[in-house]
Design an enzyme around this catalytic site. Structure first.
Site, mmCIF file in Angstrom:
data_model
loop_
_atom_site.group_PDB
_atom_site.id
_atom_site.type_symbol
_atom_site.label_atom_id
_atom_site.label_comp_id
_atom_site.label_asym_id
_atom_site.label_seq_id
_atom_site.Cartn_x
_atom_site.Cartn_y
_atom_site.Cartn_z
ATOM 1 N N HIS A 151 0.841 -1.214 0.000
ATOM 2 C CA HIS A 151 0.000 0.000 0.000
ATOM 3 C C HIS A 151 0.872 1.258 0.000
ATOM 4 O O HIS A 151 2.061 1.205 0.292
ATOM 5 C CB HIS A 151 -0.919 0.035 1.225
ATOM 6 N N LYS A 181 -0.586 4.991 4.510
ATOM 7 C CA LYS A 181 -1.473 4.058 5.227
ATOM 8 C C LYS A 181 -1.006 3.875 6.670
ATOM 9 O O LYS A 181 0.184 3.694 6.925
ATOM 10 C CB LYS A 181 -1.533 2.702 4.506
HETATM 11 N N1 LIG Z 1 -12.998 -0.945 2.976
HETATM 12 C C1 LIG Z 1 -12.368 -0.486 1.876
HETATM 13 O O1 LIG Z 1 -12.707 -0.853 0.734
HETATM 14 C C2 LIG Z 1 -11.268 0.508 2.050
HETATM 15 C C3 LIG Z 1 -10.897 0.881 3.303
HETATM 16 N N2 LIG Z 1 -9.988 1.881 3.488
HETATM 17 C C4 LIG Z 1 -9.772 2.296 4.868
HETATM 18 O O2 LIG Z 1 -10.466 3.525 5.062
HETATM 19 C C5 LIG Z 1 -9.800 4.303 6.067
HETATM 20 C C6 LIG Z 1 -9.523 5.708 5.540
HETATM 21 O O3 LIG Z 1 -8.623 5.637 4.466
HETATM 22 P P1 LIG Z 1 -8.159 6.977 3.695
HETATM 23 O O4 LIG Z 1 -9.337 7.681 3.127
HETATM 24 O O5 LIG Z 1 -7.066 6.552 2.797
HETATM 25 O O6 LIG Z 1 -7.565 7.827 4.910
HETATM 26 P P2 LIG Z 1 -7.432 9.421 5.046
HETATM 27 O O7 LIG Z 1 -6.499 9.641 6.188
HETATM 28 O O8 LIG Z 1 -7.133 10.034 3.729
HETATM 29 O O9 LIG Z 1 -8.930 9.878 5.454
HETATM 30 C C7 LIG Z 1 -9.480 9.725 6.738
HETATM 31 C C8 LIG Z 1 -10.281 10.960 7.053
HETATM 32 O O10 LIG Z 1 -10.952 10.768 8.307
HETATM 33 C C9 LIG Z 1 -10.932 12.003 8.973
HETATM 34 N N3 LIG Z 1 -11.188 11.887 10.412
HETATM 35 C C10 LIG Z 1 -10.308 11.567 11.402
HETATM 36 N N4 LIG Z 1 -10.912 11.663 12.606
HETATM 37 C C11 LIG Z 1 -12.189 12.035 12.366
HETATM 38 C C12 LIG Z 1 -13.298 12.312 13.206
HETATM 39 N N5 LIG Z 1 -13.217 12.222 14.550
HETATM 40 N N6 LIG Z 1 -14.471 12.671 12.627
HETATM 41 C C13 LIG Z 1 -14.578 12.780 11.293
HETATM 42 N N7 LIG Z 1 -13.541 12.552 10.431
HETATM 43 C C14 LIG Z 1 -12.368 12.182 10.972
HETATM 44 C C15 LIG Z 1 -9.523 12.551 8.678
HETATM 45 O O11 LIG Z 1 -9.409 13.941 8.967
HETATM 46 C C16 LIG Z 1 -9.415 12.225 7.204
HETATM 47 O O12 LIG Z 1 -9.915 13.266 6.392
HETATM 48 C C17 LIG Z 1 -8.542 3.504 6.445
HETATM 49 O O13 LIG Z 1 -8.824 2.726 7.593
HETATM 50 C C18 LIG Z 1 -8.339 2.589 5.247
HETATM 51 O O14 LIG Z 1 -7.628 1.424 5.547
HETATM 52 C C19 LIG Z 1 -9.394 2.506 2.442
HETATM 53 C C20 LIG Z 1 -9.699 2.142 1.161
HETATM 54 C C21 LIG Z 1 -10.651 1.095 0.855
HETATM 55 O O1 LIG Z 2 -5.749 2.132 3.304
HETATM 56 C C1 LIG Z 2 -6.001 1.831 2.116
HETATM 57 O O2 LIG Z 2 -5.694 2.561 1.171
HETATM 58 C C2 LIG Z 2 -6.707 0.565 1.870
HETATM 59 N N1 LIG Z 2 -7.138 -0.110 2.885
HETATM 60 C C3 LIG Z 2 -7.933 -1.287 2.865
HETATM 61 C C4 LIG Z 2 -7.289 -2.383 3.694
HETATM 62 O O3 LIG Z 2 -6.650 -2.088 4.716
HETATM 63 O O4 LIG Z 2 -7.473 -3.563 3.370
HETATM 64 C C5 LIG Z 2 -8.382 -1.690 1.496
HETATM 65 C C6 LIG Z 2 -7.536 -1.259 0.343
HETATM 66 O O5 LIG Z 2 -6.554 -2.210 0.107
HETATM 67 C C7 LIG Z 2 -6.976 0.139 0.474
#
Ligand SMILES: NC(=O)C1=CN([C@@H]2O[C@H](COP(=O)(O)OP(=O)(O)OC[C@H]3O[C@@H](n4cnc5c(N)ncnc54)[C@H](O)[C@@H]3O)[C@@H](O)[C@H]2O)C=CC1
Ligand SMILES: O=C(O)C1=N[C@H](C(=O)O)C[C@H](O)C1
Length: 267
Positions: free
Chosen positions: A155, A159
């Site tokens: 990743h 991350k």
């Molecule tokens: N399930 C899936 O398909 C996927 C899951 N993810 C997961 O999603 C999560 C976020 O990933 P990204 O967008 O890359 O991270 P990022 O760090 O770009 O975005 C997270 C956002 O949450 C906000 N945040 C933090 N505390 C907060 C609060 N108390 N209230 C409201 N907002 C708050 C941050 O300010 C930030 O804007 C990670 O855990 C990642 O692993 C990411 C991609 C795909």
């Molecule tokens: O943090 C990410 O970017 C992603 N997080 C998810 C994970 O932890 O599995 C899914 C995806 O791979 C992207």
């Protein structure tokens, strides 16, 4: 029209989810939320989605945003997601959680909070990864005990959690198929004279760098041959489209914890 609010609206996924809501029939963006003190609070949520102004400001008022929606899509961190789940339960709203890195204790707490409302929690919302989860169980059963299992994920350097939620779920799927307890057989550390590999262990390796969106390979390694099942994400858009699909599905679901296998009909 289903009203969707997005938590983590200023983040990498938040922007793509807002873009996906805008391109999807039958849904509208009712609110956008990020953390108090984030520099984008007060700005129009469309900017982080590359859409220009759409008339929905990023708020830091969780209660107000939840009250105005039918379903909250939340991609933040486990602690924030649990708080959001609690507020959704109080207000009888559905929630889709994409955050990863939950501890086993946090998962139990999430299931407790989900008794009153339908909740989708999935470490990966893409169709391709969810098909991999299904296929992996069959491959593990067919190859059986003669093949060693190792998982490698890669990743982007921003991350925060490791290993990825997807890699953990892949390990759980394989461990279950082989009748093993994932928490006992997962091996996250090999260093120094650490001895030969045990038969049951599932090795987990993590790569972090640059802008890699997300890559996962499960290796089934035998004596003389190996099988590799790989998923590579090219963009975040299939995660965000998956989360909107889950939001449309969850508003009609019964209370409890569901995942993308349920949303996609893969059970
Ligand atoms: N399930 C899936 O398909 C996927 C899951 N993810 C997961 O999603 C999560 C976020 O990933 P990204 O967008 O890359 O991270 P990022 O760090 O770009 O975005 C997270 C956002 O949450 C906000 N945040 C933090 N505390 C907060 C609060 N108390 N209230 C409201 N907002 C708050 C941050 O300010 C930030 O804007 C990670 O855990 C990642 O692993 C990411 C991609 C795909
Ligand atoms: O943090 C990410 O970017 C992603 N997080 C998810 C994970 O932890 O599995 C899914 C995806 O791979 C992207």
């Amino acid at each position: 029209m289903i009203k969707i609010a997005v938590c983590g609206a200023a983040g990498r996924m938040g922007g793509r989810i807002i873009a996906a809501i805008k391109e999807t029939d039958g849904v509208e963006l009712s609110g956008a939320l990020d953390r108090p003190g984030h520099p984008m609070v007060g700005q129009d949520a469309g900017f982080n989605a590359g859409l220009g102004a759409i008339g929905v400001p990023i708020s830091d008022d969780l209660n107000e945003v939840v009250k105005g929606c039918d379903v909250l899509i939340d991609f933040t961190t486990p602690k924030v997601s649990l708080k959001n789940l609690e507020v959704c339960a109080i207000n009888k709203k559905s929630i889709v959680i994409g955050s990863t890195g939950f501890t086993p204790e946090e998962r139990v707490l999430a299931a407790e909070l989900a008794k009153e409302i339908p909740v989708v929690i999935a470490p990966n919302m893409s169709v391709g990864v969810n098909v991999c989860f299904k296929v992996l169980a069959d491959v593990a059963k067919i190859l059986g005990e003669d093949f060693d299992v190792e998982i490698v994920e890669a990743h982007h350097k921003m991350k925060k959690d490791s290993p990825s939620g997807t890699a953990v779920r892949m390990g759980e799927v394989v461990a279950n198929a082989l009748g093993r307890d994932y928490n006992k057989v997962a091996n996250y550390h090999r260093e120094g004279i650490c001895g030969e590999r045990t038969h049951e262990e599932i090795g987990m390796q993590t790569i972090r760098g640059g802008d890699i969106v997300g890559e996962h390979t499960v290796y089934f390694i035998g004596m003389g041959e190996r099988v590799e099942i790989t998923h590579r994400a090219h963009t975040r858009d299939m995660f965000s489209r998956g989360s909107v699909r889950a939001a449309k599905w969850v508003v009609n679901a019964k209370p409890g914890v569901w995942d993308m296998q349920d949303v996609l009909g893969l059970r």
